[in-house]
Design a protein around this motif. Structure first.
Motif, PDB file in Angstrom:
ATOM      1  N   ILE A 185       0.846  -1.179   0.000  1.00 18.60           N
ATOM      2  CA  ILE A 185       0.000   0.000   0.000  1.00 18.60           C
ATOM      3  C   ILE A 185       0.891   1.241   0.000  1.00 18.60           C
ATOM      4  N   THR A 186       0.339   2.349  -0.454  1.00 22.34           N
ATOM      5  CA  THR A 186       1.154   3.549  -0.651  1.00 22.34           C
ATOM      6  C   THR A 186       0.522   4.744   0.053  1.00 22.34           C
ATOM      7  N   PRO A 187       0.753   4.877   1.344  1.00 23.29           N
ATOM      8  CA  PRO A 187       0.186   5.998   2.095  1.00 23.29           C
ATOM      9  C   PRO A 187       0.981   7.279   1.874  1.00 23.29           C
ATOM     10  N   ASN A 188       0.554   8.313   2.572  1.00 25.90           N
ATOM     11  CA  ASN A 188       1.270   9.587   2.643  1.00 25.90           C
ATOM     12  C   ASN A 188       1.323  10.337   1.317  1.00 25.90           C
ATOM     13  N   ALA A 189       0.326  10.112   0.456  1.00 28.29           N
ATOM     14  CA  ALA A 189       0.175  10.996  -0.701  1.00 28.29           C
ATOM     15  C   ALA A 189      -0.134  12.402  -0.209  1.00 28.29           C
ATOM     16  N   ARG A 190       0.210  13.387  -0.989  1.00 24.79           N
ATOM     17  CA  ARG A 190      -0.081  14.764  -0.566  1.00 24.79           C
ATOM     18  C   ARG A 190      -1.570  14.977  -0.344  1.00 24.79           C
ATOM     19  N   PHE A 191      -2.404  14.286  -1.144  1.00 24.05           N
ATOM     20  CA  PHE A 191      -3.843  14.454  -0.957  1.00 24.05           C
ATOM     21  C   PHE A 191      -4.307  13.799   0.343  1.00 24.05           C
ATOM     22  N   ASP A 192      -3.654  12.716   0.755  1.00 25.14           N
ATOM     23  CA  ASP A 192      -3.964  12.123   2.055  1.00 25.14           C
ATOM     24  C   ASP A 192      -3.679  13.124   3.172  1.00 25.14           C
ATOM     25  N   ARG A 193      -2.548  13.789   3.069  1.00 23.64           N
ATOM     26  CA  ARG A 193      -2.188  14.768   4.099  1.00 23.64           C
ATOM     27  C   ARG A 193      -3.186  15.928   4.100  1.00 23.64           C
ATOM     28  N   TYR A 194      -3.642  16.309   2.920  1.00 16.08           N
ATOM     29  CA  TYR A 194      -4.668  17.355   2.808  1.00 16.08           C
ATOM     30  C   TYR A 194      -5.951  16.933   3.509  1.00 16.08           C
ATOM     31  N   LEU A 195      -6.371  15.681   3.271  1.00 18.48           N
ATOM     32  CA  LEU A 195      -7.601  15.191   3.890  1.00 18.48           C
ATOM     33  C   LEU A 195      -7.481  15.114   5.412  1.00 18.48           C
ATOM     34  N   LYS A 196      -6.274  14.904   5.884  1.00 24.85           N
ATOM     35  CA  LYS A 196      -6.067  14.792   7.332  1.00 24.85           C
ATOM     36  C   LYS A 196      -5.817  16.141   7.996  1.00 24.85           C
ATOM     37  N   GLY A 197      -6.026  17.209   7.235  1.00 23.51           N
ATOM     38  CA  GLY A 197      -5.986  18.527   7.843  1.00 23.51           C
ATOM     39  C   GLY A 197      -4.822  19.402   7.449  1.00 23.51           C
ATOM     40  N   GLU A 198      -3.870  18.865   6.679  1.00 22.48           N
ATOM     41  CA  GLU A 198      -2.723  19.659   6.241  1.00 22.48           C
ATOM     42  C   GLU A 198      -3.123  20.383   4.948  1.00 22.48           C
ATOM     43  N   ARG A 199      -3.809  21.469   5.089  1.00 21.66           N
ATOM     44  CA  ARG A 199      -4.457  22.098   3.942  1.00 21.66           C
ATOM     45  C   ARG A 199      -3.473  22.652   2.919  1.00 21.66           C
ATOM     46  N   ASP A 200      -2.238  22.938   3.324  1.00 18.23           N
ATOM     47  CA  ASP A 200      -1.264  23.452   2.366  1.00 18.23           C
ATOM     48  C   ASP A 200      -0.458  22.325   1.712  1.00 18.23           C
ATOM     49  N   ALA A 201      -0.879  21.074   1.888  1.00 22.28           N
ATOM     50  CA  ALA A 201      -0.186  19.951   1.245  1.00 22.28           C
ATOM     51  C   ALA A 201      -0.415  19.936  -0.256  1.00 22.28           C
ATOM     52  N   ILE A 202      -1.489  20.592  -0.702  1.00 20.82           N
ATOM     53  CA  ILE A 202      -1.739  20.707  -2.140  1.00 20.82           C
ATOM     54  C   ILE A 202      -1.894  22.186  -2.488  1.00 20.82           C
ATOM     55  N   THR A 203      -1.681  22.501  -3.752  1.00 18.52           N
ATOM     56  CA  THR A 203      -1.765  23.896  -4.196  1.00 18.52           C
ATOM     57  C   THR A 203      -3.209  24.301  -4.475  1.00 18.52           C
ATOM     58  N   ALA A 204      -3.396  25.585  -4.707  1.00 17.76           N
ATOM     59  CA  ALA A 204      -4.731  26.089  -5.037  1.00 17.76           C
ATOM     60  C   ALA A 204      -5.230  25.467  -6.341  1.00 17.76           C
ATOM     61  N   ASP A 205      -4.346  25.333  -7.330  1.00 18.53           N
ATOM     62  CA  ASP A 205      -4.748  24.716  -8.600  1.00 18.53           C
ATOM     63  C   ASP A 205      -5.138  23.256  -8.393  1.00 18.53           C
ATOM     64  N   GLU A 206      -4.389  22.539  -7.579  1.00 19.57           N
ATOM     65  CA  GLU A 206      -4.700  21.130  -7.322  1.00 19.57           C
ATOM     66  C   GLU A 206      -6.027  20.984  -6.590  1.00 19.57           C
ATOM     67  N   GLU A 207      -6.294  21.882  -5.657  1.00 20.23           N
ATOM     68  CA  GLU A 207      -7.579  21.849  -4.960  1.00 20.23           C
ATOM     69  C   GLU A 207      -8.711  22.195  -5.917  1.00 20.23           C
ATOM     70  N   HIS A 208      -8.479  23.152  -6.811  1.00 22.15           N
ATOM     71  CA  HIS A 208      -9.473  23.490  -7.827  1.00 22.15           C
ATOM     72  C   HIS A 208      -9.751  22.279  -8.706  1.00 22.15           C
ATOM     73  N   GLY A 209      -8.688  21.544  -9.084  1.00 17.67           N
ATOM     74  CA  GLY A 209      -8.866  20.326  -9.875  1.00 17.67           C
ATOM     75  C   GLY A 209      -9.706  19.292  -9.154  1.00 17.67           C
ATOM     76  N   TYR A 210      -9.524  19.181  -7.836  1.00 22.37           N
ATOM     77  CA  TYR A 210     -10.330  18.246  -7.046  1.00 22.37           C
ATOM     78  C   TYR A 210     -11.795  18.659  -7.056  1.00 22.37           C
ATOM     79  N   GLN A 211     -12.059  19.957  -6.925  1.00 20.09           N
ATOM     80  CA  GLN A 211     -13.439  20.413  -6.946  1.00 20.09           C
ATOM     81  C   GLN A 211     -14.092  20.131  -8.299  1.00 20.09           C
ATOM     82  N   LEU A 212     -13.341  20.300  -9.397  1.00 22.17           N
ATOM     83  CA  LEU A 212     -13.861  19.953 -10.721  1.00 22.17           C
ATOM     84  C   LEU A 212     -14.107  18.446 -10.825  1.00 22.17           C
TER      85      LEU A 212
END
Length: 340
Positions: A185-212
């Protein structure tokens, strides 16, 4: 309504009623935290099975060419752990020298899928492994050939007796291989860290991509801890992705080729999107090595949308945040490794 999915239409979007159909063994593999409220994707945590001696034994078997007829290829020949768990080819080489029917999917986090293989024809890792060992186009071996080779090896004999109380046997070989694969298994993706509360683990563009990704409806099939891998779906709901092909292969028929039920024509197990940015080429036939092209094909075929380049690029940026780590190191693609 799309096959294999329980959902309903709300405000023009397909909203799944059941976000994950996780296999029982998968629940035991990883201690998943509660999904943040409103988020359909869950982070991966933990390290899988804890029996390090059996994991090490399974890893030895996974890398051993003696598991194939005439000692020509190991499991790692198609699933290279120094790459991203695949081999970077559109379709791997068969034991007979030809091309296999399917693109080799990554072995990383594969044990979290509710079914194995593109057609989902195996329910457990053990069942799939035995089929691979015995398939004349894959490992092309038999237990009558394989077990004597392992039993004649003093190191294998000692390790199997220590861990299983007997010389190498069919059930124990399959168990060791499966335990190793469940550790991939491959934990500790940046998006995992984002989901666990580390909101700056991904960029604004990456978060926008997630919303899309959510707003366009991709999330209907790609959700849960493995961002997919937990249901069947037809490839080509709004547009036929096989249009223009002169002939269809057995692989193109999906589950119909093994079940024979018309509703299963072109139906496949939805792939996980974990590590998707480093596991090109894409689709069951490896039809494209471009993740941007893959996103556009999926939008067109599955959602009835034509994405512009800006939205495509934003979704691709989000997908890159799903690349996790193995043994503390981020996965890299076959192409990246070859360039190093």
């Amino acid at each position: 309504m799309a096959y294999g999915q329980i959902g309903k239409l709300r405000a023009g979007l397909l909203v799944p009623l059941c976000l994950a159909a996780a296999a029982p063994f998968a629940l035991a593999l990883v201690n998943q935290p509660a999904v943040p409220i409103g988020e359909p994707i869950a982070p991966i945590t933990g390290a899988g099975p804890s029996d390090q001696a059996k994991i090490a034994l399974g890893e030895s078997l996974f890398n051993d060419v003696r598991l194939s007829h005439d000692d020509v290829i190991a499991c790692s020949g198609c699933h290279r752990l120094d790459f991203s768990g695949d081999d970077g080819r559109a379709r791997s080489m068969a034991a007979d020298g030809g091309q296999l029917d399917f693109n080799a999917p990554t072995v990383f986090s594969a044990a979290l899928n509710f079914r194995m293989n593109w057609r989902g024809n195996f329910r457990t890792v053990e069942e799939q492994n035995e089929a691979v060992l015995l398939d004349d186009r894959l490992m092309n071996t038999s237990w009558e050939e394989l077990l004597p080779k392992l039993r004649s090896d003093p190191d294998y004999s000692r390790r199997f007796v220590t861990l299983y109380g007997a010389a190498p046997g069919r059930t124990d070989v399959l168990d060791a291989l499966a335990i190793f694969q469940r550790s991939l298994i491959t934990p500790n993706a940046r998006f995992d860290r984002y989901l666990k509360g580390e909101r700056d683990a991904i960029t604004a563009d990456e978060e926008h991509g997630y919303q899309l990704f959510k707003a366009f409806g991709c999330i209907a099939c790609h959700q849960g801890a493995n961002v997919g891998g937990n249901l069947f779906q037809k490839f080509g709901i709004f547009r036929n992705p096989f249009a223009g092909q002169k002939t269809l292969s057995q692989a193109d028929l999906g589950r119909f080729a093994i079940i024979g039920v018309e509703r299963d024509r072109h139906v496949f197990r939805v792939p996980s999107l974990r590590n998707v940015a480093v596991t090109a080429p894409y689709f069951h036939d490896g039809r494209t090595a471009s993740l941007a092209d893959a996103v556009k094909i999926m939008a067109r075929s599955q959602l009835g949308r034509e994405l512009d380049q800006r939205d495509t690029d934003l979704i691709v940026k989000f997908l890159a945040t799903l690349t996790g780590e193995y043994r503390g190191q981020p996965l890299t693609s076959a192409a990246d490794r070859l360039q190093q």
